[in-house]
Design an enzyme around this catalytic site. Structure first.
Site, PDB file in Angstrom:
ATOM      1  N   SER A   1       0.205  -5.342  -0.397  1.00 39.02           N
ATOM      2  CA  SER A   1      -0.120  -6.719  -0.773  1.00 39.02           C
ATOM      3  C   SER A   1       1.128  -7.607  -0.726  1.00 39.02           C
ATOM      4  O   SER A   1       1.777  -7.704   0.320  1.00 39.02           O
ATOM      5  CB  SER A   1      -0.790  -6.718  -2.153  1.00 39.02           C
ATOM      6  OG  SER A   1      -1.436  -7.947  -2.399  1.00 39.02           O
TER       7      SER A   1
ATOM      8  N   ASP B   1     -11.912  -5.956   1.427  1.00 44.11           N
ATOM      9  CA  ASP B   1     -10.805  -6.288   0.527  1.00 44.11           C
ATOM     10  C   ASP B   1     -11.175  -7.564  -0.210  1.00 44.11           C
ATOM     11  O   ASP B   1     -11.415  -8.599   0.403  1.00 44.11           O
ATOM     12  CB  ASP B   1      -9.525  -6.492   1.359  1.00 44.11           C
ATOM     13  CG  ASP B   1      -8.273  -6.713   0.521  1.00 44.11           C
ATOM     14  OD1 ASP B   1      -8.377  -7.252  -0.592  1.00 44.11           O
ATOM     15  OD2 ASP B   1      -7.180  -6.356   1.000  1.00 44.11           O
TER      16      ASP B   1
ATOM     17  N   HIS C   1      -8.842  -3.187  -1.954  1.00 39.41           N
ATOM     18  CA  HIS C   1      -7.495  -3.729  -1.778  1.00 39.41           C
ATOM     19  C   HIS C   1      -6.385  -2.727  -2.100  1.00 39.41           C
ATOM     20  O   HIS C   1      -5.440  -2.564  -1.324  1.00 39.41           O
ATOM     21  CB  HIS C   1      -7.318  -4.986  -2.634  1.00 39.41           C
ATOM     22  CG  HIS C   1      -5.968  -5.610  -2.502  1.00 39.41           C
ATOM     23  ND1 HIS C   1      -5.510  -6.148  -1.318  1.00 39.41           N
ATOM     24  CD2 HIS C   1      -4.952  -5.761  -3.401  1.00 39.41           C
ATOM     25  CE1 HIS C   1      -4.282  -6.615  -1.487  1.00 39.41           C
ATOM     26  NE2 HIS C   1      -3.918  -6.386  -2.740  1.00 39.41           N
TER      27      HIS C   1
END
Length: 269
Positions: A111, A212, A242
């Site tokens: 991320s 996601d 995610h």
């Protein structure tokens, strides 16, 4: 949700759970060379989300530096006192340590951690042998992000983004809130990063979850359009959300990233 919103309870996280990790290389397992891997967690997360991956890399003989980003791993209010520049500096410090102690360095991130790896690649060039990204965030389709520069002065936080995980029982131990001053700084950092993506020429392995709920397709589009890397591959994860590093596809990420690290560090010579 009514404004002003003061946020959720600020119970501190267990320090042992969120502790950074630092291990030395074991060159007898990596063909005689010392290989370092920088492992970076994401926004409102902490090393708990990356620890299984980091431990897998260490078991393969790689030196591992997994820093805890400023403002993370304590209470969500602390994050609003830090900025993108603080996080970039922390990553650079971990890279400098690995670079000084090893023959080659690769960075891996989840991320925002992936965005920080991209930032490092843009700034360090071929000082990195490659980067491996899991659901990296560099852009968003969310229109409310445009209001952050104003909204951050009105409300301290919004509900959190933690634990977007398909696998039952998994927990990344992230913050329950998304602190808005920090979020505004992060998205400003992403805007600068997108402009610098063409500077990145090193190998990139990019894992993207098909489903996601945190990072949308705009980040994939930005990477595919912006990177100058000739050695670039995007692989779709079909059984994870995610936080794929703790999800059903984690064993695949660990194995395929290790293959990538071995290949690109050998190429570096």
């Amino acid at each position: 949700m009514k404004l002003p919103f003061s946020g959720a309870a600020d119970a501190p996280l267990d320090p042992a759970l969120v502790a950074p990790m630092s291990t030395a290389a074991r060159p007898e397992l990596t063909g005689g060379r010392r290989i370092g891997v920088l492992v970076q967690h994401g926004f409102t997360g902490n090393p708990a989300s990356m620890r299984p991956w980091a431990e897998d890399l260490a078991a393969r003989g790689y030196a591992v530096e997994m820093p805890l980003l400023p403002g993370h791993g304590t209470r969500w209010q602390d994050l609003n006192r830090t900025t993108w520049a603080d996080w970039v500096a922390t990553v650079e410090g971990a890279y400098d340590k690995l670079s000084a102690e090893n023959d080659a360095v690769v960075a891996v991130g989840l991320s925002m951690g992936g965005a920080l790896c991209l930032r490092l690649a843009a700034d360090k060039g071929e000082g990195l042998a490659g980067i491996c990204l899991v659901n990296p965030a560099v852009d968003t389709l969310r229109k409310d992000v445009k209001a952050l520069p104003v909204l951050k002065h009105v409300v301290p936080a919004m509900p959190g983004i933690a634990n977007d995980i398909k696998k039952p029982g998994a927990d990344e131990h992230g913050y329950p809130m998304t602190p808005l001053k920090a979020a505004a700084s992060m998205f400003a950092g992403y805007a600068d990063l997108r402009r610098d993506l063409p500077r990145i020429t090193i190998p990139v392995l990019f894992f993207r979850s098909a489903d996601d709920h945190v990072v949308d397709i705009s980040s994939s589009r930005a990477l595919n359009a912006g990177l100058s890397s000739k050695d670039f591959e995007e692989r779709v994860l079909d059984d994870s959300f995610h936080v794929a590093t703790l999800d059903n596809d984690a064993p695949r990420i660990f194995a395929e990233s290790a293959e990538f690290i071995d290949r690109v560090t050998q190429q570096q010579g």
